[in-house]
Design a protein around this motif. Structure first.
Motif, PDB file in Angstrom:
ATOM      1  N   SER A 103       0.827  -1.209   0.000  1.00 30.68           N
ATOM      2  CA  SER A 103       0.000   0.000   0.000  1.00 30.68           C
ATOM      3  C   SER A 103       0.859   1.255   0.000  1.00 30.68           C
ATOM      4  O   SER A 103       2.082   1.219  -0.077  1.00 30.68           O
ATOM      5  CB  SER A 103      -0.892   0.001   1.247  1.00 30.68           C
ATOM      6  OG  SER A 103      -0.100   0.240   2.407  1.00 30.68           O
ATOM      7  N   GLN A 104       0.181   2.400   0.153  1.00 29.86           N
ATOM      8  CA  GLN A 104       0.838   3.703   0.184  1.00 29.86           C
ATOM      9  C   GLN A 104       1.803   3.855   1.365  1.00 29.86           C
ATOM     10  O   GLN A 104       2.670   4.726   1.338  1.00 29.86           O
ATOM     11  CB  GLN A 104      -0.223   4.810   0.270  1.00 29.86           C
ATOM     12  CG  GLN A 104      -1.253   4.803  -0.830  1.00 29.86           C
ATOM     13  CD  GLN A 104      -0.681   5.263  -2.139  1.00 29.86           C
ATOM     14  OE1 GLN A 104       0.124   6.183  -2.170  1.00 29.86           O
ATOM     15  NE2 GLN A 104      -1.061   4.623  -3.220  1.00 29.86           N
ATOM     16  N   LEU A 105       1.653   3.037   2.383  1.00 28.72           N
ATOM     17  CA  LEU A 105       2.533   3.176   3.548  1.00 28.72           C
ATOM     18  C   LEU A 105       3.990   2.923   3.178  1.00 28.72           C
ATOM     19  O   LEU A 105       4.884   3.664   3.582  1.00 28.72           O
ATOM     20  CB  LEU A 105       2.112   2.206   4.658  1.00 28.72           C
ATOM     21  CG  LEU A 105       0.728   2.409   5.271  1.00 28.72           C
ATOM     22  CD1 LEU A 105       0.517   1.435   6.420  1.00 28.72           C
ATOM     23  CD2 LEU A 105       0.544   3.848   5.763  1.00 28.72           C
ATOM     24  N   PHE A 106       4.226   1.868   2.435  1.00 33.13           N
ATOM     25  CA  PHE A 106       5.592   1.498   2.079  1.00 33.13           C
ATOM     26  C   PHE A 106       5.957   1.876   0.650  1.00 33.13           C
ATOM     27  O   PHE A 106       7.132   1.863   0.292  1.00 33.13           O
ATOM     28  CB  PHE A 106       5.788  -0.007   2.268  1.00 33.13           C
ATOM     29  CG  PHE A 106       5.666  -0.450   3.695  1.00 33.13           C
ATOM     30  CD1 PHE A 106       6.676  -0.185   4.607  1.00 33.13           C
ATOM     31  CD2 PHE A 106       4.539  -1.112   4.136  1.00 33.13           C
ATOM     32  CE1 PHE A 106       6.570  -0.595   5.927  1.00 33.13           C
ATOM     33  CE2 PHE A 106       4.414  -1.527   5.455  1.00 33.13           C
ATOM     34  CZ  PHE A 106       5.434  -1.264   6.361  1.00 33.13           C
ATOM     35  N   PHE A 107       4.961   2.186  -0.168  1.00 34.24           N
ATOM     36  CA  PHE A 107       5.213   2.573  -1.548  1.00 34.24           C
ATOM     37  C   PHE A 107       4.458   3.867  -1.837  1.00 34.24           C
ATOM     38  O   PHE A 107       3.596   3.923  -2.708  1.00 34.24           O
ATOM     39  CB  PHE A 107       4.791   1.457  -2.502  1.00 34.24           C
ATOM     40  CG  PHE A 107       5.586   0.191  -2.327  1.00 34.24           C
ATOM     41  CD1 PHE A 107       6.827   0.048  -2.927  1.00 34.24           C
ATOM     42  CD2 PHE A 107       5.098  -0.836  -1.539  1.00 34.24           C
ATOM     43  CE1 PHE A 107       7.565  -1.121  -2.758  1.00 34.24           C
ATOM     44  CE2 PHE A 107       5.827  -2.010  -1.370  1.00 34.24           C
ATOM     45  CZ  PHE A 107       7.068  -2.143  -1.979  1.00 34.24           C
ATOM     46  N   ASN A 108       4.787   4.875  -1.064  1.00 35.58           N
ATOM     47  CA  ASN A 108       4.166   6.178  -1.223  1.00 35.58           C
ATOM     48  C   ASN A 108       4.670   6.795  -2.525  1.00 35.58           C
ATOM     49  O   ASN A 108       5.872   6.967  -2.710  1.00 35.58           O
ATOM     50  CB  ASN A 108       4.545   7.068  -0.028  1.00 35.58           C
ATOM     51  CG  ASN A 108       3.757   8.350   0.022  1.00 35.58           C
ATOM     52  OD1 ASN A 108       3.254   8.806  -0.996  1.00 35.58           O
ATOM     53  ND2 ASN A 108       3.661   8.931   1.190  1.00 35.58           N
ATOM     54  N   TYR A 109       3.776   7.141  -3.422  1.00 36.35           N
ATOM     55  CA  TYR A 109       4.185   7.621  -4.737  1.00 36.35           C
ATOM     56  C   TYR A 109       4.730   9.054  -4.699  1.00 36.35           C
ATOM     57  O   TYR A 109       5.317   9.514  -5.669  1.00 36.35           O
ATOM     58  CB  TYR A 109       3.007   7.520  -5.711  1.00 36.35           C
ATOM     59  CG  TYR A 109       2.454   6.125  -5.810  1.00 36.35           C
ATOM     60  CD1 TYR A 109       3.303   5.036  -5.956  1.00 36.35           C
ATOM     61  CD2 TYR A 109       1.085   5.881  -5.737  1.00 36.35           C
ATOM     62  CE1 TYR A 109       2.818   3.746  -6.027  1.00 36.35           C
ATOM     63  CE2 TYR A 109       0.591   4.587  -5.825  1.00 36.35           C
ATOM     64  CZ  TYR A 109       1.460   3.525  -5.964  1.00 36.35           C
ATOM     65  OH  TYR A 109       0.968   2.250  -6.032  1.00 36.35           O
TER      66      TYR A 109
END
Length: 276
Positions: A103-109
């Motif tokens: 998710s965005q937690l570890f793969f924040n765009y």
């Protein structure tokens, strides 16, 4: 070179105070997250630098950093920072788990780190240190289960701070999974591999399919993402390195300084010397 703890090798999970991690790293404050997902429980103010971008993080926050990232910890007084590291194989037990760590937690765009607040520092110490130590002394299987639950609790709390429109990007799980894996492999191999076909082969999908996925998730082609990554790394190397332009070009995997200069000129409109 940082020596991975036996606990992390054995179970795929570890939690340690920052001072112990630094001591293990021969007192070097710079690390690579390698293939691990990292959660930093911040109980005192610290400057955290991830991929050469610095963040002043106040006590009472948690920082999430994905795999293959360079991390530098600033100096602190009490070392009230706790480092949780875990592998994908340790955490992924269901589709829900896969959704969480991709998710965005570890793969924040928009950033290489996601920061979320928590409210009770003393409760955090009890739940994530004292209780974990008790389980570790009592039974290994209980400890592993408690560790998984502790990570899930941190993730669920942090999810409350992800904007709704960002969460909506994550609904096509298979695309999200491949795009995030692509980004991890790109972070690892961008110096030596600059073609879409290489990353598609690593993911066991076609180059066309990888581009379809990146366009869906990020609105960019896979080629554009590779170029964007290279341009950013070139700019950082030119700004932060004392090496010559020729040395920088070699370090970043270009065959010669001329090719490096042409690449920079094409994608930034400037010569390398103008970016220093």
């Amino acid at each position: 070179m940082y020596i991975i703890t036996e606990q992390l090798k054995d179970s795929g999970f570890s939690i340690n105070r920052l001072d112990l991690i630094i001591k293990r790293n021969n007192n070097n404050r710079e690390f690579s997250t390698l293939d691990y997902f990292c959660i930093y429980i911040i109980l005192e103010d610290i400057k955290l630098t991830v991929e050469n971008v610095s963040y002043d993080i106040q006590a009472g926050n948690i920082a999430f950093v994905g795999p293959q990232k360079k991390v530098l910890f600033g100096k602190v007084k009490r070392y009230e920072i706790f480092v949780i590291a875990f592998s994908a194989s340790f955490y992924e037990r269901s589709t829900k788990d896969s959704l969480f760590i991709n998710s965005q937690l570890f793969f924040n765009y928009d950033s290489d780190v996601f920061i979320a607040p928590f409210t009770n520092i003393e409760q955090m110490k009890v739940v994530f240190m004292e209780r974990m130590e008790s389980f570790q002394r009592k039974d290994k299987s209980l400890y592993i289960s408690a560790a998984h639950n502790a990570i899930e609790r941190l993730i669920l709390d942090a999810f409350l701070h992800i904007p709704t429109e960002e969460i909506k990007k994550d609904f096509k799980f298979d695309y999200m999974y491949y795009v995030n894996r692509f980004k991890v492999i790109l972070q690892r191999d961008y110096k030596r591999a600059k073609k879409v076909s290489y990353y598609a082969n690593e993911l066991n999908i076609s180059a066309r399919k990888l581009t379809e996925m990146t366009e869906y998730v990020l609105g960019k082609t896979a080629k554009h993402i590779i170029i964007e990554k290279l341009v950013n790394e070139c700019k950082k190397a030119l700004v932060f390195s004392n090496c010559t332009i020729s040395e920088v070009s070699y370090e970043l995997g270009f065959s010669n300084e001329g090719n490096f200069t042409n690449f920079i000129k094409k994608h930034t409109g400037k010569n390398p010397s103008e970016l220093r």
